[in-house]
Design a protein around this motif. Structure first.
Motif, mmCIF file in Angstrom:
data_model
loop_
_atom_site.group_PDB
_atom_site.id
_atom_site.type_symbol
_atom_site.label_atom_id
_atom_site.label_comp_id
_atom_site.label_asym_id
_atom_site.label_seq_id
_atom_site.Cartn_x
_atom_site.Cartn_y
_atom_site.Cartn_z
ATOM 1 N N THR A 178 34.479 25.358 41.809
ATOM 2 C CA THR A 178 34.781 23.939 42.003
ATOM 3 C C THR A 178 36.112 23.564 41.359
ATOM 4 O OG1 THR A 178 33.414 23.413 40.071
ATOM 5 C CG2 THR A 178 32.385 23.204 42.237
ATOM 6 N N GLY A 179 36.582 24.379 40.442
ATOM 7 C CA GLY A 179 37.915 24.164 39.866
ATOM 8 C C GLY A 179 38.762 25.386 40.073
ATOM 9 N N ALA A 180 38.808 25.865 41.317
ATOM 10 C CA ALA A 180 39.411 27.163 41.621
ATOM 11 C C ALA A 180 40.908 27.211 41.346
ATOM 12 C CB ALA A 180 39.152 27.536 43.086
ATOM 13 N N GLN A 181 41.566 26.052 41.278
ATOM 14 C CA GLN A 181 43.009 26.044 41.067
ATOM 15 C C GLN A 181 43.387 25.959 39.591
ATOM 16 O OE1 GLN A 181 44.910 26.625 43.758
ATOM 17 N NE2 GLN A 181 42.906 26.725 44.760
ATOM 18 N N ARG A 182 42.407 25.825 38.706
ATOM 19 C CA ARG A 182 42.708 25.660 37.290
ATOM 20 C C ARG A 182 42.301 26.888 36.489
ATOM 21 N NH1 ARG A 182 38.623 21.611 34.169
ATOM 22 N NH2 ARG A 182 39.384 22.836 32.411
ATOM 23 N N VAL A 183 42.873 27.008 35.318
ATOM 24 C CA VAL A 183 42.458 28.023 34.359
ATOM 25 C C VAL A 183 41.414 27.386 33.447
ATOM 26 C CG1 VAL A 183 43.160 29.504 32.457
ATOM 27 C CG2 VAL A 183 44.688 29.178 34.418
ATOM 28 N N THR A 222 40.403 45.498 38.034
ATOM 29 C CA THR A 222 40.703 45.323 39.472
ATOM 30 C C THR A 222 39.831 44.213 40.040
ATOM 31 O OG1 THR A 222 39.124 47.079 40.019
ATOM 32 C CG2 THR A 222 41.463 47.711 39.815
ATOM 33 N N PRO A 223 40.035 42.974 39.613
ATOM 34 C CA PRO A 223 39.153 41.895 40.063
ATOM 35 C C PRO A 223 39.449 41.471 41.497
ATOM 36 C CG PRO A 223 40.897 40.998 38.707
ATOM 37 C CD PRO A 223 41.059 42.498 38.667
ATOM 38 N N ARG A 224 38.395 41.134 42.203
ATOM 39 C CA ARG A 224 38.520 40.541 43.540
ATOM 40 C C ARG A 224 38.429 39.018 43.467
ATOM 41 N NH1 ARG A 224 34.252 41.647 48.564
ATOM 42 N NH2 ARG A 224 34.960 39.957 49.938
ATOM 43 N N PHE A 225 37.685 38.530 42.467
ATOM 44 C CA PHE A 225 37.415 37.093 42.406
ATOM 45 C C PHE A 225 37.888 36.432 41.114
ATOM 46 C CE2 PHE A 225 34.059 38.902 45.132
ATOM 47 C CZ PHE A 225 34.320 38.206 46.296
ATOM 48 N N ILE A 226 37.538 36.992 39.966
ATOM 49 C CA ILE A 226 37.757 36.316 38.687
ATOM 50 C C ILE A 226 38.870 37.020 37.923
ATOM 51 C CG2 ILE A 226 36.709 35.589 36.511
ATOM 52 C CD1 ILE A 226 33.981 35.751 37.948
ATOM 53 N N ARG A 227 39.907 36.297 37.626
ATOM 54 C CA ARG A 227 41.044 36.862 36.892
ATOM 55 C C ARG A 227 41.000 36.379 35.445
ATOM 56 N NH1 ARG A 227 46.602 35.991 39.680
ATOM 57 N NH2 ARG A 227 45.839 37.837 40.806
ATOM 58 N N THR A 228 41.200 37.315 34.518
ATOM 59 C CA THR A 228 41.322 36.957 33.109
ATOM 60 C C THR A 228 42.751 36.501 32.839
ATOM 61 O OG1 THR A 228 39.653 38.586 32.462
ATOM 62 C CG2 THR A 228 41.139 37.786 30.739
ATOM 63 N N VAL A 229 42.894 35.310 32.274
ATOM 64 C CA VAL A 229 44.201 34.813 31.830
ATOM 65 C C VAL A 229 44.256 35.081 30.335
ATOM 66 C CG1 VAL A 229 45.731 32.825 31.682
ATOM 67 C CG2 VAL A 229 44.159 33.050 33.625
ATOM 68 N N GLY A 231 44.389 35.471 26.555
ATOM 69 C CA GLY A 231 44.578 34.510 25.494
ATOM 70 C C GLY A 231 44.160 33.098 25.837
ATOM 71 N N VAL A 232 43.701 32.889 27.078
ATOM 72 C CA VAL A 232 43.338 31.531 27.501
ATOM 73 C C VAL A 232 41.901 31.492 28.007
ATOM 74 C CG1 VAL A 232 43.927 29.578 28.974
ATOM 75 C CG2 VAL A 232 45.742 31.066 28.099
ATOM 76 N N GLY A 233 41.628 32.176 29.144
ATOM 77 C CA GLY A 233 40.303 32.095 29.735
ATOM 78 C C GLY A 233 40.247 32.777 31.083
ATOM 79 N N TYR A 234 39.742 32.082 32.106
ATOM 80 C CA TYR A 234 39.494 32.689 33.418
ATOM 81 C C TYR A 234 39.855 31.708 34.530
ATOM 82 C CZ TYR A 234 36.629 35.608 30.370
ATOM 83 O OH TYR A 234 36.198 36.409 29.355
ATOM 84 N N ARG A 235 40.162 32.281 35.689
ATOM 85 C CA ARG A 235 40.371 31.486 36.878
ATOM 86 C C ARG A 235 40.016 32.321 38.099
ATOM 87 N NH1 ARG A 235 46.230 30.078 38.825
ATOM 88 N NH2 ARG A 235 44.901 29.547 40.591
ATOM 89 N N MET A 236 39.776 31.642 39.224
ATOM 90 C CA MET A 236 39.554 32.357 40.472
ATOM 91 C C MET A 236 40.884 32.866 41.007
ATOM 92 S SD MET A 236 36.291 32.282 40.931
ATOM 93 C CE MET A 236 36.160 32.905 42.619
ATOM 94 N N ILE A 237 40.866 34.079 41.562
ATOM 95 C CA ILE A 237 42.072 34.602 42.191
ATOM 96 C C ILE A 237 42.350 33.809 43.453
ATOM 97 C CG2 ILE A 237 43.054 36.606 43.388
ATOM 98 C CD1 ILE A 237 41.601 38.384 41.415
#
Length: 245
Positions: A178-183, A222-229, A231-237
């Motif tokens: 639901t917040g796919a564009q944010r980290v 090698t994520p398809r969906f969830i990218r680790t940012v 030092g910050v957190g996670y976001r959708m690829i």
């Protein structure tokens, strides 16, 4: 006059009598009807008999390993499960295990913090994968690169195959989508998914993201969906982006 809401029930599985008494007293002060067991076998029998809403489970039990008790309890019940352990390294051991627990708390613990965490848990829906229903007309459905998430029915399919997610895994995935564009920082995920009372307990986020990734068929490298940012957190690829870590 409407009938009052059913009383919530809790099961405390703990071999230390003093800690068992403290947990039970704290839960009773929060309105729970409590049952107690000093070992894993008795605990599982009480799960079958009473189907509690909440289970607190000591990791080091005299008969069965607490991890195994948790796995068996999860197969029997969709109760919230809180693992209780005396040593930080035991929490670290649990991090990589997909055991179905909703929370981990170390001894000694603050009854006030424990109460706050339990209250936050019960603000989340109790619907688990065992109660999943087919998507119904009119439900909001989130889509992302082969993922379909039926929000109301709490059903997730990946490339046409339904996934058996825990409550927290579903809530994490829905939040990320639901917040796919944010980290999403770990703190913001703790607040959104777990509620107040978790502070800086990043381990909770990390273990459930790891288990969610496993069910999505990916890992952090090698994520398809969830990218680790970092030092910050996670976001959708983003759709169409290369699947890099």
């Amino acid at each position: 006059m409407p009938n009052p809401s059913p009383q919530r029930t809790a099961l405390v599985v703990e071999d230390d009598q003093d800690i068992r008494d403290l947990l039970s007293a704290t839960l009773r002060m929060n309105g729970f009807l409590t049952f107690e067991a000093p070992n894993g076998h008795e605990g599982l029998a009480l799960v079958r008999a009473h189907q509690p809403d909440l289970i607190t489970l000591d990791l080091n039990l005299p008969d069965l390993d607490g991890v195994e008790v948790c796995r068996q309890a999860r197969a029997l019940s969709d109760a919230y499960i809180v693992m209780v352990t005396a040593r930080q390294e035991e929490i670290d051991r649990l991090i990589g295990l997909e055991i179905g627990a909703d929370d981990f708390i170390g001894k000694p613990f603050s009854p006030r913090e424990f109460s706050a965490r339990v209250s936050a848990m019960f603000r989340r829906p109790r619907t688990g994968p065992q109660q999943a229903v087919p998507p119904s007309d009119g439900n909001a459905v989130l889509r992302h690169d082969g993922l379909l998430v039926d929000v109301e029915g709490r059903v997730v399919t990946l490339d046409g195959v339904e996934l058996a997610l825990t409550r927290i895994e579903f809530d994490l995935l829905e939040t990320l989508l639901t917040g796919a564009q944010r980290v999403w920082t770990r703190e913001s995920l703790l607040s959104r998914v777990w509620g107040d009372g978790w502070g800086q307990d990043h381990h909770l986020v990390e273990v459930h993201i790891r288990n969610l990734r496993k069910k999505l068929g990916e890992d952090a490298s090698t994520p398809r969906f969830i990218r680790t940012v970092r030092g910050v957190g996670y976001r959708m690829i983003p759709l169409g982006a290369a699947p890099t870590g």
